[in-house]
Design a protein around this motif. Structure first.
Motif, PDB file in Angstrom:
ATOM      1  N   ARG A 123       0.845  -1.192   0.000  1.00  0.00           N
ATOM      2  CA  ARG A 123       0.000   0.000   0.000  1.00  0.00           C
ATOM      3  C   ARG A 123       0.884   1.246   0.000  1.00  0.00           C
ATOM      4  O   ARG A 123       1.398   1.655   1.045  1.00  0.00           O
ATOM      5  N   SER A 125       1.530   5.220   0.035  1.00  0.00           N
ATOM      6  CA  SER A 125       0.747   6.353   0.545  1.00  0.00           C
ATOM      7  C   SER A 125       0.519   7.393  -0.540  1.00  0.00           C
ATOM      8  O   SER A 125      -0.360   8.232  -0.420  1.00  0.00           O
ATOM      9  N   LEU A 127      -0.339   6.855  -4.110  1.00  0.00           N
ATOM     10  CA  LEU A 127      -0.685   5.917  -5.181  1.00  0.00           C
ATOM     11  C   LEU A 127      -0.436   6.487  -6.570  1.00  0.00           C
ATOM     12  O   LEU A 127       0.031   5.781  -7.464  1.00  0.00           O
ATOM     13  N   TYR A 179       4.248  -5.128  -7.254  1.00  0.00           N
ATOM     14  CA  TYR A 179       3.076  -4.257  -7.296  1.00  0.00           C
ATOM     15  C   TYR A 179       3.133  -3.404  -8.557  1.00  0.00           C
ATOM     16  O   TYR A 179       4.180  -2.846  -8.898  1.00  0.00           O
ATOM     17  N   PRO A 181       0.138  -0.975 -11.335  1.00  0.00           N
ATOM     18  CA  PRO A 181      -1.255  -0.523 -11.454  1.00  0.00           C
ATOM     19  C   PRO A 181      -2.189  -1.669 -11.833  1.00  0.00           C
ATOM     20  O   PRO A 181      -1.937  -2.396 -12.784  1.00  0.00           O
ATOM     21  N   ASP A 217       6.088   9.815  -0.166  1.00  0.00           N
ATOM     22  CA  ASP A 217       5.500   8.471  -0.132  1.00  0.00           C
ATOM     23  C   ASP A 217       6.145   7.676   0.985  1.00  0.00           C
ATOM     24  O   ASP A 217       7.361   7.707   1.179  1.00  0.00           O
ATOM     25  N   THR A 219       5.532   3.899   1.813  1.00  0.00           N
ATOM     26  CA  THR A 219       4.838   2.657   1.470  1.00  0.00           C
ATOM     27  C   THR A 219       4.911   1.645   2.614  1.00  0.00           C
ATOM     28  O   THR A 219       5.898   1.573   3.344  1.00  0.00           O
TER      29      THR A 219
END
Length: 379
Positions: A123, A125, A127, A179, A181, A217, A219
């Motif tokens: 995840r 932060s 995106l 990871y 999109p 970010d 993550t």
């Protein structure tokens, strides 16, 4: 655009009709002639016709008494509440413009015993700025990036050791997850999990893209541990070709790579990765008689990079020849092409290209990655 209620959905009826008629939504890019996949979200022909008929009729609301109970969407994690969340200790500062070199952050897990990870979710932060990310498992006996800082961001160019600058992009460490999109969390069935030795670090490799506004970010990766010791260990392997050279204006340029499995394994899923000129990607088994069995063919879409999970895991014997083939459109007819006049080679940035065929396999739980790559006679 939220589509939770009729009032929210009605204004989009014509676009919804077009998207499902063209089979653009839900996003799924596997050629239906090859393979069956458990995570295929495609609509049936009957469902498509129902949506088309609804839109053509003026998108009526229907009887509210027939409405189903409102769906409760998960908030936060899409996996069950993680047993452990490993978070970058220090945020990465992302500029407003320009290219950002691959950014790394090494995070100590402080695990005092071995862990089997059955579910994992990454995840970011920020995106909107994460092009893709890879999280590696660095066991305590690994020499990879041993002089790099712990708990703070760095890039290959900031490392003082010349060998480690080269090593930043070249590692044999296990992948915890990839990871991109559109990708979903890793969810392994009971009896399968990824192995994280006690005392390991997680190495976050982040590829950021800028969008006109500076941001930070930080993550995180959430981990759910197997409740019982698994029978099989999942490892992520890859077929890639770093030597690709795509000429200007080539609209269907073919690149391939082959390899043989050193030991028996069970094939679980396939995850192709290319950049903006990616057109198609294919995984094949090349049999001894020269015949080719296609496992997956994807009409590639850079903005929806999906993992294709086999509906029936495939047992592969040692010596099985696997082939990955990629096609690229470097012509002006590709609307995503940043420069059709450019000769394109392998590179980290989106304007460069990549050809990576990730695939997940299951092996006996006691077999580590190094043992898996020890070939026996005739393999």
């Amino acid at each position: 655009m939220p589509l939770m209620t009729y009032e929210q959905t009605r204004p989009w009826a014509d676009k919804i009709e077009n998207a499902v008629r063209m089979k653009m939504m839900p996003p799924w890019f596997a050629d239906p002639r090859y393979g069956h996949f458990v995570n295929d979200p495609s609509l049936s022909e009957e469902q498509i016709e129902t949506i088309i008929a609804w839109a053509d009729a003026g998108a009526p609301a229907g009887d509210r008494r027939d409405a189903p109970t409102p769906r409760k969407w998960s908030e936060g994690w899409n996996i069950p509440e993680p047993d452990v969340v490993v978070k970058m200790p220090k945020p990465v500062q992302i500029p407003a413009r320009g290219q950002v070199e691959y950014t790394y952050e090494i995070v100590a897990t402080h695990f005092t015993d071995d862990k089997w990870v059955q579910m994992a979710e990454l995840r970011p932060s920020s995106l909107a700025r994460v092009h893709h990310a890879v999280v590696y498992i660095r066991p305590p006996d690994s020499t990879w990036l041993r002089h790099a800082p712990i708990g703070e961001p760095f890039t290959a160019s900031t490392l003082t050791d010349e060998q480690e600058r080269r090593q930043a992009h070249e590692t044999t460490s296990d992948l915890l997850l990839v990871y991109a999109p559109g990708s979903a969390p890793d969810l392994w069935t009971d009896g399968m999990a990824k192995f994280v030795p006690a005392g390991s670090d997680l190495v976050f490799q982040m590829h950021y893209t800028t969008n006109g506004e500076a941001a930070a970010d930080e993550t995180s990766v959430g981990l759910v541990f197997a409740k019982t010791p698994p029978r099989q260990r999942v490892i992520t392997l890859q077929l890639n070709n770093h030597a690709l050279i795509i000429p200007p204006e080539a609209d269907n340029f073919r690149v391939e790579v082959q390899g043989t499995l050193p030991n028996d394994a069970v094939l679980l899923s396939l995850f192709p990765h290319m950049h903006l000129r990616g057109k198609r990607f294919e995984y094949d088994i090349v049999h001894d008689d020269g015949s080719v069995e296609t496992l997956l063919r994807v009409n590639y879409h850079f903005h929806w990079q999906l993992s294709y999970k086999l509906a029936q895991p495939r047992e592969l014997k040692a010596g099985t020849k696997l082939r990955a083939v990629a096609w690229y459109d470097n012509s002006k007819n590709n609307p995503h092409n940043p420069d059709p006049e450019k000769t394109v080679t392998w590179g980290d940035q989106t304007s460069d290209e990549m050809m990576v065929g990730f695939f997940d396999v299951a092996v006996p739980a006691a077999m580590d990655k190094w043992k898996f790559f020890i070939r026996h006679q005739n393999n």
